[in-house]
Motif scaffolding. Structure first.
Motif, short mmCIF file in Angstrom:
data_model
loop_
_atom_site.label_atom_id
_atom_site.label_comp_id
_atom_site.label_asym_id
_atom_site.label_seq_id
_atom_site.Cartn_x
_atom_site.Cartn_y
_atom_site.Cartn_z
N UNK A 61 54.57 85.10 67.10
CA UNK A 61 54.80 85.91 65.91
C UNK A 61 53.87 87.12 65.86
N UNK A 62 52.67 86.95 66.37
CA UNK A 62 51.66 88.01 66.30
C UNK A 62 52.00 89.23 67.16
N UNK A 63 52.89 89.07 68.13
CA UNK A 63 53.23 90.19 69.02
C UNK A 63 54.69 90.60 68.93
N UNK A 64 55.45 89.86 68.16
CA UNK A 64 56.88 90.13 68.06
C UNK A 64 57.11 91.56 67.57
N UNK A 65 57.99 92.26 68.25
CA UNK A 65 58.29 93.64 67.89
C UNK A 65 57.37 94.66 68.52
N UNK A 66 56.29 94.18 69.13
CA UNK A 66 55.34 95.11 69.78
C UNK A 66 55.27 94.91 71.29
N UNK A 67 55.41 93.68 71.73
CA UNK A 67 55.33 93.36 73.16
C UNK A 67 56.72 93.04 73.70
N UNK A 68 56.91 93.35 74.98
CA UNK A 68 58.16 93.03 75.66
C UNK A 68 57.86 92.43 77.02
N UNK A 69 58.40 91.25 77.26
CA UNK A 69 58.27 90.63 78.58
C UNK A 69 59.54 90.89 79.37
N UNK A 70 59.38 91.16 80.65
CA UNK A 70 60.54 91.40 81.49
C UNK A 70 60.25 90.89 82.90
N UNK A 71 61.28 90.88 83.72
CA UNK A 71 61.12 90.37 85.07
C UNK A 71 61.94 91.19 86.05
N UNK A 72 61.47 91.24 87.29
CA UNK A 72 62.20 91.87 88.38
C UNK A 72 62.31 90.81 89.47
N UNK A 73 63.44 90.15 89.52
CA UNK A 73 63.59 89.04 90.46
C UNK A 73 63.58 89.52 91.91
N UNK A 74 64.01 90.74 92.13
CA UNK A 74 64.01 91.27 93.49
C UNK A 74 62.61 91.45 94.04
N UNK A 75 61.66 91.69 93.14
CA UNK A 75 60.27 91.88 93.55
C UNK A 75 59.41 90.66 93.23
#
Length: 117
Positions: A61-75
């Motif tokens: 909840x403390x980071x919702x709307x500010x942080x974004x997690x993502x992934x690059x499966x190729x790398x």
């Protein structure tokens, strides 16, 4: 030998942005699920964000709307984009990955993020 290495964290002023990356090497196994955790001085390690194999993300909840997690499966990489940083985001950030074909999770060594007011 599997290695999980976070990029250098760094310093930012409140309101600024930083981007962390996490790279997996030493294996042909791909990332199943992954997450970012953080630990501030004198506090327990806490979950920041997770991402599933299908790309579904969940946030504290403390980071919702500010942080974004993502992934690059190729790398075989995972990222954490941190915007609107606050001094309370100051902590050591750790990457955690669960690799396919492994029974246990792997952790990075941690990277320091410092946010000044």
């Amino acid at each position: 030998q599997v290695q999980v290495v976070e990029s250098a964290g760094g310093w930012a002023q409140a309101g600024g942005s930083l981007r962390l990356s996490c790279a997996v090497s030493g294996t042909t196994a791909s990332i199943n699920r992954a997450g970012w955790y953080r630990q501030a001085p004198g506090k327990q390690r806490e979950l920041v964000a997770t991402i599933s194999s299908g790309g579904d993300a969940n946030y504290a909840d403390s980071v919702k709307g500010r942080f974004t997690i993502s992934r690059d499966d190729g790398k075989n990489k995972v990222y954490l984009q941190m915007n609107s940083l606050k001094p309370e985001d100051t902590a050591v950030y750790y990457c955690n990955v669960h690799l396919r074909t492994y029974a246990f999770d792997h952790w990075g060594q941690g990277t320091q993020v410092t946010v000044s007011s």
